[in-house]
Design a protein around this motif. Structure first.
Motif, mmCIF file in Angstrom:
data_model
loop_
_atom_site.group_PDB
_atom_site.id
_atom_site.type_symbol
_atom_site.label_atom_id
_atom_site.label_comp_id
_atom_site.label_asym_id
_atom_site.label_seq_id
_atom_site.Cartn_x
_atom_site.Cartn_y
_atom_site.Cartn_z
ATOM 1 N N ILE A 76 0.831 -1.216 0.000
ATOM 2 C CA ILE A 76 0.000 0.000 0.000
ATOM 3 C C ILE A 76 0.862 1.261 0.000
ATOM 4 N N THR A 77 1.890 1.286 0.853
ATOM 5 C CA THR A 77 2.730 2.486 0.933
ATOM 6 C C THR A 77 3.514 2.708 -0.356
ATOM 7 N N MET A 78 3.933 1.633 -1.021
ATOM 8 C CA MET A 78 4.617 1.779 -2.300
ATOM 9 C C MET A 78 3.693 2.406 -3.336
ATOM 10 N N THR A 79 2.425 2.029 -3.294
ATOM 11 C CA THR A 79 1.453 2.595 -4.218
ATOM 12 C C THR A 79 1.271 4.087 -3.964
ATOM 13 N N VAL A 80 1.178 4.462 -2.698
ATOM 14 C CA VAL A 80 1.061 5.882 -2.341
ATOM 15 C C VAL A 80 2.325 6.637 -2.752
ATOM 16 N N PHE A 81 3.470 5.978 -2.637
ATOM 17 C CA PHE A 81 4.740 6.588 -3.046
ATOM 18 C C PHE A 81 4.668 7.040 -4.508
ATOM 19 N N TYR A 82 4.125 6.194 -5.372
ATOM 20 C CA TYR A 82 4.060 6.561 -6.789
ATOM 21 C C TYR A 82 2.994 7.614 -7.071
ATOM 22 N N LEU A 83 1.982 7.665 -6.260
ATOM 23 C CA LEU A 83 1.021 8.761 -6.359
ATOM 24 C C LEU A 83 1.716 10.088 -6.045
ATOM 25 N N LEU A 84 2.553 10.079 -5.004
ATOM 26 C CA LEU A 84 3.301 11.283 -4.646
ATOM 27 C C LEU A 84 4.341 11.624 -5.715
ATOM 28 N N GLY A 144 3.417 2.393 -12.563
ATOM 29 C CA GLY A 144 4.848 2.570 -12.763
ATOM 30 C C GLY A 144 5.191 2.978 -14.180
ATOM 31 N N VAL A 145 4.522 2.377 -15.159
ATOM 32 C CA VAL A 145 4.755 2.726 -16.567
ATOM 33 C C VAL A 145 4.408 4.189 -16.818
ATOM 34 N N LEU A 146 3.279 4.642 -16.276
ATOM 35 C CA LEU A 146 2.899 6.043 -16.419
ATOM 36 C C LEU A 146 3.966 6.964 -15.816
ATOM 37 N N THR A 147 4.460 6.595 -14.645
ATOM 38 C CA THR A 147 5.475 7.407 -13.968
ATOM 39 C C THR A 147 6.758 7.471 -14.785
ATOM 40 N N VAL A 148 7.190 6.325 -15.305
ATOM 41 C CA VAL A 148 8.392 6.281 -16.138
ATOM 42 C C VAL A 148 8.220 7.171 -17.363
ATOM 43 N N CYS A 149 7.077 7.079 -18.018
ATOM 44 C CA CYS A 149 6.826 7.888 -19.220
ATOM 45 C C CYS A 149 6.857 9.377 -18.916
ATOM 46 N N MET A 150 6.274 9.774 -17.778
ATOM 47 C CA MET A 150 6.247 11.192 -17.421
ATOM 48 C C MET A 150 7.661 11.735 -17.197
ATOM 49 N N TYR A 151 8.443 11.007 -16.402
ATOM 50 C CA TYR A 151 9.798 11.480 -16.103
ATOM 51 C C TYR A 151 10.721 11.346 -17.308
ATOM 52 N N PHE A 152 10.444 10.395 -18.211
ATOM 53 C CA PHE A 152 11.249 10.252 -19.418
ATOM 54 C C PHE A 152 11.041 11.447 -20.348
ATOM 55 N N LYS A 153 9.792 11.846 -20.509
ATOM 56 C CA LYS A 153 9.476 12.940 -21.427
ATOM 57 C C LYS A 153 10.130 14.254 -21.001
ATOM 58 N N THR A 154 10.321 14.441 -19.707
ATOM 59 C CA THR A 154 10.860 15.707 -19.202
ATOM 60 C C THR A 154 12.290 15.544 -18.661
ATOM 61 N N ARG A 155 12.974 14.486 -19.064
ATOM 62 C CA ARG A 155 14.257 14.121 -18.452
ATOM 63 C C ARG A 155 15.335 15.190 -18.656
ATOM 64 N N HIS A 156 15.248 16.010 -19.703
ATOM 65 C CA HIS A 156 16.283 17.008 -19.970
ATOM 66 C C HIS A 156 15.975 18.366 -19.336
ATOM 67 N N GLU A 157 14.844 18.485 -18.683
ATOM 68 C CA GLU A 157 14.448 19.790 -18.165
ATOM 69 C C GLU A 157 15.048 20.108 -16.793
ATOM 70 N N VAL A 158 15.298 19.100 -16.003
ATOM 71 C CA VAL A 158 15.892 19.295 -14.673
ATOM 72 C C VAL A 158 17.024 18.284 -14.524
ATOM 73 N N ARG A 159 18.252 18.785 -14.467
ATOM 74 C CA ARG A 159 19.419 17.899 -14.503
ATOM 75 C C ARG A 159 19.400 16.853 -13.395
ATOM 76 N N THR A 160 19.083 17.264 -12.174
ATOM 77 C CA THR A 160 19.135 16.339 -11.040
ATOM 78 C C THR A 160 18.179 15.169 -11.206
ATOM 79 N N PHE A 161 17.083 15.399 -11.913
ATOM 80 C CA PHE A 161 16.065 14.353 -12.050
ATOM 81 C C PHE A 161 16.152 13.578 -13.365
#
Length: 221
Positions: A76-84, A144-161
């Motif tokens: 459950i907490t892992m699921t909430v983690f990805y919501l955050l 998880g797939v949705l999260t990966v896609c979101m961060y992949f699309k914006t991967r060059h916008e914030v160096r640390t992330f």
């Protein structure tokens, strides 16, 4: 093996929980609250599973129910983690919230938690079938797939992330075989170690971002 694994688990929990507190203290804006809250939920949730696992190695007692309930809480907490992580993505990259994407994230979160709460999982016996291990993880993997896609699309916008997307992708690649088939092939449980390493690196990125200047590092390739 029990000493090495136990030491690793304890050090990870101490690091994760301490890091969450440090992030909340360093950065008191919404981004800081989301990062710190996500890390604390991750560390505290994992503690419910890892502490009974460590005790099971050294204490002569039946921890079956504790291990099972710990897995439930961690699920459950892992699921909430990805919501955050989704809410963090919106804040860090200053993206407008899209109703369709938000609806998908919240629906997958709710379905996953509901499936985890069903008695067919056999948490108290710590004996989940391959079928239910698969069923309850379908919405989680989709999240998880949705999260990966979101961060992949914006991967060059914030160096640390820029590494966040592949750290999450790797963590799921290590997690899926364990969640689905570890009851049949116990050795698959060892994949949880590299999965945890992915989260340790992710937490380190959060610490770095929390300690950096308040303005995001935009367009730094």
């Amino acid at each position: 093996m029990k000493y090495g694994e136990s030491t690793f688990d304890i050090l990870y929990l101490v690091f994760a929980i301490t890091a969450g507190i440090v992030i909340l203290c360093r950065r008191k804006d919404r981004i800081g609250r989301l990062m710190g809250g996500a890390v604390l939920i991750l560390g505290c949730g994992d503690a419910f599973h890892l502490i009974p696992r460590v005790l099971n190695y050294f204490v002569d007692a039946d921890f079956t129910a504790w291990l099972g309930v710990g897995k439930l809480i961690t699920s459950i907490t892992m699921t909430v983690f990805y919501l955050l992580m989704y809410r963090l993505w919106l804040c860090v990259y200053e993206k407008p919230e899209r109703k369709g994407l938000s609806a998908a994230v919240y629906a997958l979160t709710a379905i996953r938690i509901l499936l985890c709460l069903l008695p067919q999982n056999g948490w108290l016996r710590n004996d989940s079938s391959v079928l239910w291990g698969t069923v309850r993880n379908v919405p989680f993997v989709a999240l998880g797939v949705l999260t990966v896609c979101m961060y992949f699309k914006t991967r060059h916008e914030v160096r640390t992330f820029r590494s966040v997307w592949w750290l999450i992708a790797l963590s799921f690649l290590f997690y899926i075989p364990v969640a689905v088939a570890a009851s049949l092939v116990p050795m698959l449980g060892m994949l949880m170690l590299p999965k945890t390493v992915c989260y340790i690196v992710l937490i380190a990125l959060f610490l770095r971002y929390a300690g950096a200047a308040s303005q995001p590092e935009q367009n730094q390739n």
